[in-house]
Design a protein around this motif. Sequence first.
Motif, PDB file in Angstrom:
ATOM      1  N   ASP A 134       4.720  -3.260  -7.091  1.00  0.00           N
ATOM      2  CA  ASP A 134       3.958  -3.534  -5.869  1.00  0.00           C
ATOM      3  C   ASP A 134       3.288  -4.906  -5.890  1.00  0.00           C
ATOM      4  O   ASP A 134       2.634  -5.278  -6.868  1.00  0.00           O
ATOM      5  N   VAL A 135       3.443  -5.634  -4.782  1.00  0.00           N
ATOM      6  CA  VAL A 135       2.902  -6.981  -4.647  1.00  0.00           C
ATOM      7  C   VAL A 135       1.944  -7.020  -3.465  1.00  0.00           C
ATOM      8  O   VAL A 135       2.229  -6.467  -2.400  1.00  0.00           O
ATOM      9  N   ILE A 150      11.281 -14.139   0.401  1.00  0.00           N
ATOM     10  CA  ILE A 150      11.247 -13.743   1.809  1.00  0.00           C
ATOM     11  C   ILE A 150      10.568 -12.375   1.914  1.00  0.00           C
ATOM     12  O   ILE A 150       9.791 -12.114   2.837  1.00  0.00           O
ATOM     13  N   ASP A 151      10.839 -11.505   0.921  1.00  0.00           N
ATOM     14  CA  ASP A 151      10.252 -10.159   0.908  1.00  0.00           C
ATOM     15  C   ASP A 151       8.732 -10.178   0.836  1.00  0.00           C
ATOM     16  O   ASP A 151       8.085  -9.222   1.287  1.00  0.00           O
ATOM     17  N   ILE A 152       8.146 -11.235   0.248  1.00  0.00           N
ATOM     18  CA  ILE A 152       6.685 -11.280   0.110  1.00  0.00           C
ATOM     19  C   ILE A 152       6.067 -12.384   0.967  1.00  0.00           C
ATOM     20  O   ILE A 152       4.931 -12.793   0.739  1.00  0.00           O
ATOM     21  N   ALA A 166       8.605  -4.548   3.328  1.00  0.00           N
ATOM     22  CA  ALA A 166       9.107  -3.538   2.390  1.00  0.00           C
ATOM     23  C   ALA A 166       7.974  -2.609   1.964  1.00  0.00           C
ATOM     24  O   ALA A 166       6.792  -2.971   2.023  1.00  0.00           O
ATOM     25  N   ASP A 167       8.325  -1.397   1.500  1.00  0.00           N
ATOM     26  CA  ASP A 167       7.277  -0.427   1.180  1.00  0.00           C
ATOM     27  C   ASP A 167       6.485  -0.792  -0.074  1.00  0.00           C
ATOM     28  O   ASP A 167       5.408  -0.253  -0.302  1.00  0.00           O
ATOM     29  N   CYS A 204      -5.209  -2.467  -3.342  1.00  0.00           N
ATOM     30  CA  CYS A 204      -5.063  -2.128  -4.768  1.00  0.00           C
ATOM     31  C   CYS A 204      -5.184  -0.618  -4.965  1.00  0.00           C
ATOM     32  O   CYS A 204      -4.386  -0.009  -5.701  1.00  0.00           O
ATOM     33  N   ASP A 205      -6.163  -0.026  -4.293  1.00  0.00           N
ATOM     34  CA  ASP A 205      -6.353   1.432  -4.398  1.00  0.00           C
ATOM     35  C   ASP A 205      -5.144   2.170  -3.842  1.00  0.00           C
ATOM     36  O   ASP A 205      -4.681   3.167  -4.418  1.00  0.00           O
ATOM     37  N   LYS A 206      -4.606   1.678  -2.736  1.00  0.00           N
ATOM     38  CA  LYS A 206      -3.430   2.297  -2.124  1.00  0.00           C
ATOM     39  C   LYS A 206      -2.224   2.213  -3.060  1.00  0.00           C
ATOM     40  O   LYS A 206      -1.498   3.197  -3.261  1.00  0.00           O
ATOM     41  N   ALA A 207      -2.016   1.036  -3.660  1.00  0.00           N
ATOM     42  CA  ALA A 207      -0.882   0.856  -4.564  1.00  0.00           C
ATOM     43  C   ALA A 207      -1.033   1.702  -5.824  1.00  0.00           C
ATOM     44  O   ALA A 207      -0.059   2.246  -6.344  1.00  0.00           O
ATOM     45  N   THR A 208      -2.269   1.817  -6.304  1.00  0.00           N
ATOM     46  CA  THR A 208      -2.516   2.628  -7.500  1.00  0.00           C
ATOM     47  C   THR A 208      -2.215   4.094  -7.225  1.00  0.00           C
ATOM     48  O   THR A 208      -1.572   4.785  -8.031  1.00  0.00           O
ATOM     49  N   LYS A 209      -2.655   4.571  -6.070  1.00  0.00           N
ATOM     50  CA  LYS A 209      -2.418   5.962  -5.703  1.00  0.00           C
ATOM     51  C   LYS A 209      -0.929   6.231  -5.505  1.00  0.00           C
ATOM     52  O   LYS A 209      -0.405   7.281  -5.898  1.00  0.00           O
ATOM     53  N   LYS A 210      -0.232   5.270  -4.931  1.00  0.00           N
ATOM     54  CA  LYS A 210       1.180   5.437  -4.590  1.00  0.00           C
ATOM     55  C   LYS A 210       2.112   5.176  -5.778  1.00  0.00           C
ATOM     56  O   LYS A 210       3.062   5.909  -6.014  1.00  0.00           O
ATOM     57  N   SER A 211       1.811   4.091  -6.527  1.00  0.00           N
ATOM     58  CA  SER A 211       2.762   3.628  -7.541  1.00  0.00           C
ATOM     59  C   SER A 211       2.175   3.464  -8.931  1.00  0.00           C
ATOM     60  O   SER A 211       2.858   2.970  -9.827  1.00  0.00           O
TER      61      SER A 211
END
Length: 482
Positions: A134-135, A150-152, A166-167, A204-211
Motif C-alpha cells: 500500500d502506497v 502512473i499508478d501512484i 488502484a485499491d 495509514c489506519d485504513k491501510a493497516t486495517k486492510k493490509s
Amino acid sequence: MMTGKQRLEKEVTLELRNKYIGPSCKLFYRDDPLKILRASGTYMYDEKGHRYLDCINNVCHVGHCNPYVVSAAMQQMAVLNTNSRFLHDNLVLYAERLLTFFPKELCVCFFVNSGSEANDLALRMARTHTGKKDVITLDHAYHGHVSSLIDISPYKFNHPGGEGQADWVHVAPVADVYRGKYTDKDYSLEELSEKYADEVKQLCDKATKKSGGVCLFVAESMQSCGGQIVYPPGYLRQVYKHVRAAGGLCLADEVQVGFGRVGSHMWAFQTQGDDIVPDIVTLGKPMGNGHPISAVITTREVADSFGATGMEYFNTFGGNPVSAAIADAVLDVIENEKLRENATMIGSYLKQEFNSMKQKHGIIGDVRGQGMFLGVDLVKNRKTREPATAEAAYINKRLKEQYVLLSCDGPSRNVLKFKPPLVFSLNDAKELLEKLDNIMTEMEVAECEVNDAAKSTLNGTVNSHHKSQISNGHCSDIQVKV
C-alpha cells in the motif's frame, strides 16, 4: 541522412514529427509550437533568431549549454564512456561528494537515468524492505511516466486515459493552504499542518486495517504539478511520524525541486526542518543539466534489505563515466557560482514584486513558493478564489508573443509556474515582471472598455469617470474573459 548542416523549414519539421512521432508526445504551445535551434544561459533561440527568456526550463539547472559542464562532458567522452559495471573513479567519487549534501543517515546511492526510473526503483526498494504494497500519495501528484508511477500519480490516473485509483493506492489531500480541503481562510498554519497530516494518519489506519500496514508515503518536497504548493510548517514531520508508525517508509521526490532550487537549502525537504530525514530521496532533471542521470539516495538498512533478496540490480548507463563527470561539473557550478544564493536573492525579489503586482492587479490571488520555485495563482474573484483558467492561458500566450516562456499548472491550470535555470539574473527578472505587468494592465483596460461600451449602449452616454480610469489604467479589480 542528417549531415549536421541540413536545416528543415519549421513546417516540414512539424509535418515529419506528426508523421513519425507518437501523437501522445505533446509539444509546448500546441497551436504554434516553437522550433528551438540553440540556447545559452537563460535564453533559447528559434529558427528565425528570436530570443526567448526561459522561465520554465528546470532541466538546464545551471544554464543552457553551460560551458563548464559541456567541457566536462567532452573531455570524458573523448576518453571513455562505458557500462557502469566496470570500476571507474568518476562513479564513486561523485557518489561520495553527493552524499555530503545529505543527512548522515542517507548514505547509499543507486544511479539511474531519469526521475521516473529513480521513483520506480525507490518503489521497488520500499516494497522489498517493508513487505507491504500500500502506497499513500498526494492528490494532483505526478511522479513519472512508467506504469508503476502512473499508478501512484493522480495527475495521470484521474485524467483522460487514466484507469483510476488502484485499491492499494491511498490519496491524501495535498496540503494546499490556499485552495485545498482546508485553507487559511479558516485555520492557522499550525492547524492546517495538523489537519492535513491527520488525513494521512487516517489513510495509514485504513491501510493497516486492510493490509497490515503501509509500504510507502511518496510526495514531492514541494508539489509542482499541483500548482507550486508549499506545505505548512511541520507538515512532513507529522506525516513521517504517522507513516513510520504504520510500518512504512517516507520518500522525498526532489526531481523538480532539488539541487538548490529553493535557495535556502540544497534539498526542499530540508525547509520543513533540520530534523526531517526521509528514508529515500529521488533525484532527477537538474542533476545532469539536461544529460540523463538521476539517483536514488537511501539508508544502509534499506539498501541492504534490497540486496538481500539475491536478485542482482544493475543499470547499464546509470552513473556511466560521462554522466558522472557531467553531474560532478553541475555541483561545481552550483557551488562556484553561488547559485543557491542567486536563487534566494532573485527568488525573493520576484516574490516581493509579484506581491506588489497583487496590490495592482485583482487577478492575482496568491503568490507562493521559495527561491526559483514560485507560483502565481490567478483568480476571477479573490473572495471565492475561483480559478482564472482562461486568463492564465491568455497570459501564457501573450508572454510567448513577447518572447518570454512561462507555463500554467495546477488542477485548474490557473497557476503561472516559475522554475527557470538557476542562473536567472536580476535583468531577466525585470524583463519578466515588466511584460507580465503590461499584459495584465492590457487585459484590465480591455475589460474596462467592454464595460464602458455596454454602459454607453444602456445609458446612451459614456461615463466620463470610467473613461478616465481606462486611460489611466486604473481598472485593477477587473479581469478579462478570454
